[in-house]
Design a protein around this motif. Structure first.
Motif, PDB file in Angstrom:
ATOM      1  N   ARG A 131     -15.168  25.935  40.709  1.00  0.00           N
ATOM      2  CA  ARG A 131     -14.041  26.414  41.529  1.00  0.00           C
ATOM      3  C   ARG A 131     -14.540  27.449  42.542  1.00  0.00           C
ATOM      4  NH1 ARG A 131      -9.039  24.981  39.702  1.00  0.00           N
ATOM      5  NH2 ARG A 131      -8.117  26.811  40.681  1.00  0.00           N
ATOM      6  N   THR A 148     -16.900  16.300  45.818  1.00  0.00           N
ATOM      7  CA  THR A 148     -15.641  15.815  45.247  1.00  0.00           C
ATOM      8  C   THR A 148     -15.410  16.294  43.807  1.00  0.00           C
ATOM      9  OG1 THR A 148     -16.844  13.780  44.781  1.00  0.00           O
ATOM     10  CG2 THR A 148     -15.414  13.748  46.695  1.00  0.00           C
ATOM     11  N   HIS A 151     -13.395  22.109  42.971  1.00  0.00           N
ATOM     12  CA  HIS A 151     -12.050  22.459  43.422  1.00  0.00           C
ATOM     13  C   HIS A 151     -12.186  23.635  44.392  1.00  0.00           C
ATOM     14  CE1 HIS A 151      -7.651  22.736  42.980  1.00  0.00           C
ATOM     15  NE2 HIS A 151      -7.888  23.998  43.310  1.00  0.00           N
ATOM     16  N   GLN A 166     -11.712  16.850  48.921  1.00  0.00           N
ATOM     17  CA  GLN A 166     -10.604  16.140  48.283  1.00  0.00           C
ATOM     18  C   GLN A 166      -9.689  17.094  47.507  1.00  0.00           C
ATOM     19  OE1 GLN A 166     -12.234  13.104  45.796  1.00  0.00           O
ATOM     20  NE2 GLN A 166     -10.249  12.473  44.990  1.00  0.00           N
ATOM     21  N   HIS A 167     -10.311  17.995  46.729  1.00  0.00           N
ATOM     22  CA  HIS A 167      -9.517  18.921  45.913  1.00  0.00           C
ATOM     23  C   HIS A 167      -9.478  20.283  46.595  1.00  0.00           C
ATOM     24  CE1 HIS A 167      -9.692  15.820  42.924  1.00  0.00           C
ATOM     25  NE2 HIS A 167     -11.013  15.850  42.945  1.00  0.00           N
ATOM     26  N   GLU A 169      -6.898  23.529  47.878  1.00  0.00           N
ATOM     27  CA  GLU A 169      -5.628  24.252  47.932  1.00  0.00           C
ATOM     28  C   GLU A 169      -5.741  25.215  49.102  1.00  0.00           C
ATOM     29  OE1 GLU A 169      -3.707  26.332  44.215  1.00  0.00           O
ATOM     30  OE2 GLU A 169      -5.608  25.417  43.696  1.00  0.00           O
TER      31      GLU A 169
END
Ligand code: NAP
Length: 248
Positions: A131, A148, A151, A166-167, A169
């Motif tokens: 992350r 990918t 996060h 892709q991931h 926020e």
């Protein structure tokens, strides 16, 4: 005749300089903005928006508008306009000063990994966990798009542009940020690693302090080099010294 100073802006320092110069009797100040930000906020003095059309276009503008001094107060990572400014000033014989806030320096308790570019930052990331908190701006996310398995939490002032991982926020926010808020954010989003450019300045430095307190690694993208011979100063007061202008 009153001197005309053109500030290449887009930074807090450029805004401060415009305010100081506009208050100097007899000084005409124009700030130039690229036009990337939707609501740039009020600026003292005149404002023009949009590219000049390369170094030649800028040199023409300097001549046509009878500019006496050019202050490049753009962001440390705005490499293209900084090169154009140096070339245009040389071509038109205009005095040029670069206003660059100092970069950040690691302390003994920091775990920084200095890299030359965003792709180099992406290469390092998988070793630190899954992350990542990206504060490298809304552009350039393509460098991380192939990761990918990771996060990403991306924070930027304006919405980031695809392609992006892709991931992802997205958190839209504008500094300044506090150490307490940055610590909470890093904890709540379970961040393993922070990625930043060496932008310098106090407004966005709190994340580095928060990462230090939490023992997190930080991947720091080094600044591009300034053009050869650039006359760089770290603050507004020194710009005034260079231009021989006394603030009231
Ligand atoms: P860049 O890649 O160095 O510049 C690309 C082109 O945008 C330049 O060749 C120029 O077009 C135009 N341009 C850039 N700054 C301009 C200005 N102040 N006035 C008029 N035209 C300008 O710049 P960038 O990285 O996209 O940054 C754009 C602006 O955002 C800069 O002014 C910078 O201070 C600000 N900014 C950048 C960052 C960052 O991380 N890069 C962060 C915060 C703020 P022409 O060739 O047509 O003249």
């Amino acid at each position: 005749m009153s001197p005309h100073v053109l500030i290449l802006g887009g930074t807090t320092e450029a805004r401060e300089l415009a305010a100081v110069l506009a208050a100097c009797p007899g000084v005409r100040v124009t700030t130039s903005l690229a036009g990337r930000v939707n609501r740039p906020g009020a600026l003292a003095g005149d404002v023009r928006v949009g590219g000049f059309g390369g170094a030649e276009g800028l040199a023409d503008w300097l001549r046509e508008q009878h500019v006496d001094a050019l202050v490049d107060a753009t962001h440390p990572f705005a490499e293209g306009i900084t090169l154009n400014a140096a070339r245009a000033a040389a071509a038109s014989g205009v005095t040029a000063v670069v206003l660059r806030r100092p970069g950040w320096l690691p302390g003994p308790e920091d775990h920084w990994h200095m890299v030359p570019s965003l792709p180099a930052a992406a290469d390092l990331l998988p070793r630190f966990g899954s992350r990542a908190f990206l504060t490298t701006g809304r552009l350039g996310l393509a460098a991380f798009a192939h990761l990918t398995d990771l996060h990403f939490v991306v924070r930027s002032v304006e919405p980031p542009e695809p392609p992006m991982p892709q991931h992802t926020e997205v958190l839209l926010a504008r500094g300044p940020f506090t150490v307490a808020d940055e610590t909470t954010l890093l904890r709540e989003y379970l961040i393993d690693v922070l990625v930043t450019k060496d932008s310098g300045g106090a407004a966005t430095a709190a994340k580095l302090t928060a990462a230090r307190h939490l023992g997190l690694p930080v991947v720091v993208v080094r600044r591009p080099q300034l053009p050869e011979g650039a006359d760089a100063v770290p603050d507004v007061a020194r710009v005034l010294d260079r231009l021989g202008i006394n603030s009231p």
